[in-house]
Scaffold this active site. Structure first.
Site, PDB file in Angstrom:
ATOM      1  N   GLU A  69      32.552   9.976  30.758  1.00  0.00           N
ATOM      2  CA  GLU A  69      32.165  10.728  29.559  1.00  0.00           C
ATOM      3  C   GLU A  69      30.692  11.140  29.519  1.00  0.00           C
ATOM      4  O   GLU A  69      29.940  10.737  28.610  1.00  0.00           O
ATOM      5  CB  GLU A  69      32.501   9.919  28.308  1.00  0.00           C
ATOM      6  N   GLU A 116      41.653   7.437  29.717  1.00  0.00           N
ATOM      7  CA  GLU A 116      41.551   6.661  28.478  1.00  0.00           C
ATOM      8  C   GLU A 116      42.424   7.305  27.414  1.00  0.00           C
ATOM      9  O   GLU A 116      42.438   8.524  27.270  1.00  0.00           O
ATOM     10  CB  GLU A 116      40.114   6.614  27.924  1.00  0.00           C
TER      11      GLU A 116
END
Length: 441
Positions: free
Chosen positions: A160, A353
């Site tokens: 991320e 995720e």
């Protein structure tokens, strides 16, 4: 097993990879056995973490990793996505030895190790505003690949970079706490460059299964008014295309490249090193409208008034304990949109995720959330999106960054007083889902 209107969870193609994810800083503890990170400095400042806590102990995974590997084996996952703490690896032989043991124990348990090479815990003496950090990262990756590459066959470079840029450097709500707004763009570029250099380092070590974990979600305009549509398009560029386009197309969106430092064209050739798969972290869509001329509190983050957009609530959906809307169909929408946007430039996708924060051990809301998202994922597969795996966030309740220990994402409950682990109802549900995927005689 939980069902939707009596229908069993659908079966996925043979070879589909099922797993769970964690990150080093959030679970490892043993802070006195590694070098400091930017998160250690950040959490030491009063008011930075909502409950005043730190990750000095967290889940004490460093000293209890065999217990956690046993939980993974009992769960029946194919793979475990964890991160390698750069500060721990810089602390010398002891850090490398820990990851050696962890990887050995995972392999012995029949669980594939899938390490993420950077998950936000930057060594305290480094800065993503500096280009040299990307070079240092590549050196770090070469060291790790040389030590673990005989047993690790699937790698993730970064986790991320969008959130690390926005929350850590633009808005200041994560470490290192910068409030640079659009002056944080070099952080994005240097992380992407670090990714490309890491891919080259991994290839040089013989690695052949490399991806990245980028967070993405659909952006919904607050209305059909031109100002809202324009604001939503800009937000989508900033949170989705700014990080996907360079990796998959070898170019920044129009108007962005000239804002980046250095020889951008040369750097893009490094950034766009071919990937074996593309990781997507999905939680929810974002509803965006024109700026409203005032600060807005959203999802625990204060959005400054000077931003050229405002984030709005998504109504008509349940929300998690974190206040995030539960929109499984957004995952189908996202994956089909990625397929349409990037075409044959999009490699196979892995959901690296997906998860939610809810309290309690009998966590039926989490089961409903995961059930809905697995079904949404299957609809994307049926629509022709090449999805090869799914990882739940997270194995354990953990240190949830600026939220401290107030938000619980784990399939396993952790008592942060005693560190006792207790599998939740969702752990048992996921185990049954995985058993249902096994080939029948």
């Amino acid at each position: 097993m939980a069902t939707d209107a009596g229908n069993p969870i659908p079966r996925f193609p043979a070879g589909f990879l099922w797993g769970v994810s964690t990150s080093a800083h959030q679970i490892e503890g043993a802070a006195d056995e590694r070098e400091p990170s930017v998160w250690d400095a950040f959490t030491a400042e009063p008011g930075r973490v909502k409950d005043g806590s730190t990750a000095a102990v967290a889940c004490d995974h460093v000293h209890r990793h065999r217990e956690d590997v046993a939980l993974l084996a009992g769960l029946g996952v194919d793979a475990y996505r964890f991160s390698l703490s750069w500060p721990r690896l810089r602390s010398g032989k002891k850090g490398l030895d820990f990851y050696d043991r962890l990887v050995d124990d995972l392999c012995a348990a029949g669980v594939r190790p899938v390490p993420t090479l950077f998950h936000w815990d930057l060594p305290a003496d480094l800065d993503w505003l500096e280009r040299d950090t990307a070079e240092r990262f590549a050196e770090h990756v070469s060291l790790v690949a040389g030590r673990l590459g005989d047993r690790v066959t699937k790698w993730i470079t970064l986790n991320e970079p969008a959130e690390h840029t926005l929350l850590g450097h633009a808005l200041g709500v994560h470490a290192p706490g910068g409030k640079l707004l659009f002056d944080a763009l070099p952080v994005a570029h240097h992380q992407l460059l670090a990714h490309g250099l890491a891919v080259r380092a991994l290839r040089a070590s013989g690695a052949a299964d490399i991806g990245i974990a980028n967070s993405h979600g659909p952006t919904w305009a607050a209305s059909t008014e031109a100002a809202d549509v324009e604001a939503a398009e800009f937000y989508d560029l900033l949170l989705n295309r700014l990080f996907a386009d360079p990796l998959l197309l070898g170019r920044y969106p129009d108007g962005i490249g000239e804002l980046m430092p250095g020889d951008v064209e040369a750097d893009l050739k490094v950034i766009a090193e071919p990937l074996d798969w593309y990781g997507i972290n999905y939680y929810a869509p974002t509803r965006v409208g024109a700026p409203q001329g005032a600060e807005i509190e959203f999802g625990g983050v204060t959005m400054p008034a000077e931003l050229p957009f405002s984030v709005r609530e998504i109504e008509g959906h349940p929300v998690t304990d974190f206040g995030w809307p539960v929109v499984p169909e957004g995952l189908t929408e996202l994956l089909t949109a990625f397929r349409d946007r990037y075409g044959d430039r999009l490699p196979p996708v892995v959901i690296t995720e997906n998860g939610c924060s809810y309290p309690g051990v009998d966590d039926q809301d989490r089961i409903a959330y995961l059930d809905g998202h697995v079904r949404a994922l299957h609809r994307a597969v049926e629509a022709g999106v090449d999805v090869r795996g799914y990882f739940v966030w997270s194995l354990l309740d953990n240190f949830e960054w600026a939220e401290g220990y107030a938000r619980r994402f784990g399939l396993v409950h952790v008592d942060f007083g005693t560190l006792e682990r207790t599998p939740k109802a969702s752990y048992h549900w996921y185990r049954e889902l995985l058993r249902a995927q096994e080939p029948t005689a």
